[in-house]
Design a protein around this motif. Structure first.
Motif, PDB file in Angstrom:
ATOM      1  N   GLN A  63      -0.073  -4.551  -4.192  1.00  0.00           N
ATOM      2  CA  GLN A  63       1.294  -4.717  -4.535  1.00  0.00           C
ATOM      3  C   GLN A  63       1.854  -3.222  -3.814  1.00  0.00           C
ATOM      4  O   GLN A  63       3.078  -3.488  -3.521  1.00  0.00           O
ATOM      5  CB  GLN A  63       1.744  -4.602  -5.610  1.00  0.00           C
ATOM      6  CG  GLN A  63       1.505  -5.942  -6.444  1.00  0.00           C
ATOM      7  CD  GLN A  63       1.955  -6.390  -7.900  1.00  0.00           C
ATOM      8  OE1 GLN A  63       2.163  -5.225  -8.290  1.00  0.00           O
ATOM      9  NE2 GLN A  63       1.691  -7.444  -8.323  1.00  0.00           N
ATOM     10  N   ILE A 106       1.020  -1.914  -0.900  1.00  0.00           N
ATOM     11  CA  ILE A 106       0.840  -1.848   0.500  1.00  0.00           C
ATOM     12  C   ILE A 106       2.316  -1.482   1.318  1.00  0.00           C
ATOM     13  O   ILE A 106       2.241  -0.715   2.153  1.00  0.00           O
ATOM     14  CB  ILE A 106       0.049  -2.786   1.421  1.00  0.00           C
ATOM     15  CG1 ILE A 106      -1.553  -2.680   0.543  1.00  0.00           C
ATOM     16  CG2 ILE A 106       0.016  -3.078   2.693  1.00  0.00           C
ATOM     17  CD1 ILE A 106      -2.323  -3.874   1.160  1.00  0.00           C
ATOM     18  N   MET A 107       2.993  -2.621   1.102  1.00  0.00           N
ATOM     19  CA  MET A 107       4.443  -2.400   1.695  1.00  0.00           C
ATOM     20  C   MET A 107       5.193  -1.031   1.228  1.00  0.00           C
ATOM     21  O   MET A 107       5.667  -0.512   2.171  1.00  0.00           O
ATOM     22  CB  MET A 107       5.399  -3.667   1.600  1.00  0.00           C
ATOM     23  CG  MET A 107       4.630  -4.672   2.210  1.00  0.00           C
ATOM     24  SD  MET A 107       4.281  -4.652   4.071  1.00  0.00           S
ATOM     25  CE  MET A 107       6.069  -4.223   4.551  1.00  0.00           C
ATOM     26  N   PRO A 108       5.399  -0.892   0.257  1.00  0.00           N
ATOM     27  CA  PRO A 108       6.124   0.390  -0.268  1.00  0.00           C
ATOM     28  C   PRO A 108       5.474   1.848   0.185  1.00  0.00           C
ATOM     29  O   PRO A 108       6.112   2.661   0.824  1.00  0.00           O
ATOM     30  CB  PRO A 108       5.985   0.449  -1.710  1.00  0.00           C
ATOM     31  CG  PRO A 108       5.886  -0.840  -2.119  1.00  0.00           C
ATOM     32  CD  PRO A 108       4.959  -1.539  -1.168  1.00  0.00           C
ATOM     33  N   PHE A 162       3.602   1.723   3.084  1.00  0.00           N
ATOM     34  CA  PHE A 162       4.027   1.619   4.546  1.00  0.00           C
ATOM     35  C   PHE A 162       5.369   2.273   4.807  1.00  0.00           C
ATOM     36  O   PHE A 162       5.364   2.998   5.786  1.00  0.00           O
ATOM     37  CB  PHE A 162       3.668   0.137   5.006  1.00  0.00           C
ATOM     38  CG  PHE A 162       3.752   0.249   6.444  1.00  0.00           C
ATOM     39  CD1 PHE A 162       2.930   0.677   7.463  1.00  0.00           C
ATOM     40  CD2 PHE A 162       4.849  -0.433   6.847  1.00  0.00           C
ATOM     41  CE1 PHE A 162       3.120   0.807   8.525  1.00  0.00           C
ATOM     42  CE2 PHE A 162       5.075  -0.951   8.436  1.00  0.00           C
ATOM     43  CZ  PHE A 162       3.916  -0.127   9.486  1.00  0.00           C
ATOM     44  N   ALA A 163       6.241   1.904   4.015  1.00  0.00           N
ATOM     45  CA  ALA A 163       7.511   2.216   4.134  1.00  0.00           C
ATOM     46  C   ALA A 163       7.945   3.808   4.029  1.00  0.00           C
ATOM     47  O   ALA A 163       8.520   4.552   4.605  1.00  0.00           O
ATOM     48  CB  ALA A 163       8.638   1.478   3.255  1.00  0.00           C
TER      49      ALA A 163
END
Length: 169
Positions: free
Chosen positions: A2, A4-6, A8-9
């Motif tokens: 969960q 990964i995207m935060p 990455f940002a």
């Protein structure tokens, strides 16, 4: 998973701050460009969606499938996959729904299921891609693109049955 995207940002923002890029301003400019692109391609996409809906609800696809079924049987192409072969160049989600219906009706390991799988993986949503890519840059004359893309789709349709027969008997 969960995070990964935060993460990455956060990496993008940190990289921008290290390089002294005004991150928020760059984000806003990117969002503006995205809306401009959406504004340019929206009429083309809406027209394509309308045409596909008209063909499906009007029964034209079923009529064409009935007309093509004898030819499909003659060349050894599974009749169950003909609707998917017709819809694949136009609609990715529609052809995926038809792929699943072939799986439900015939099974994923059946000849028809394998042909449908190979076809789904080896063909493109030609009309959608041409509409999207050329529409986003304002190209009106597509020259030979459509003829070449349809040739590739027909090749994928024909070879999907041949290759499944060669590799799976």
């Amino acid at each position: 998973m969960q995070m990964i995207m935060p993460a990455f940002a956060a990496v993008i923002v940190l990289f921008g701050l290290v390089r002294r890029v005004p991150v928020f301003d760059a984000f806003l400019e990117g969002a503006r460009e995205g809306f401009r692109t959406l504004y340019q391609i929206a009429p083309n996409i809406l027209g394509l969606i309308f045409a596909v809906s008209l063909l499906r609800t009007g029964g034209a696809i079923e009529v064409i499938c009935r007309l093509l079924s004898p030819a499909a049987q003659a060349i050894g192409f599974p009749v169950e996959v003909v609707p998917m072969a017709l819809l694949r160049p136009v609609s990715g989600s529609g052809s995926t729904a038809l792929l699943l219906s072939v799986f439900d009706a015939c099974g994923p390991d059946s000849f028809a299921g394998r042909v449908a799988s190979v076809l789904a993986g080896s063909s493109e949503t030609t009309f959608f891609a041409v509409t999207l890519y050329y529409g986003s840059v304002g190209v009106k004359n597509i020259r030979h693109t459509l003829a070449a893309a349809i040739t590739a789709d027909v090749t994928a349709i024909l070879l999907s049955a041949v290759l499944v027969r060669v590799f799976f008997g």
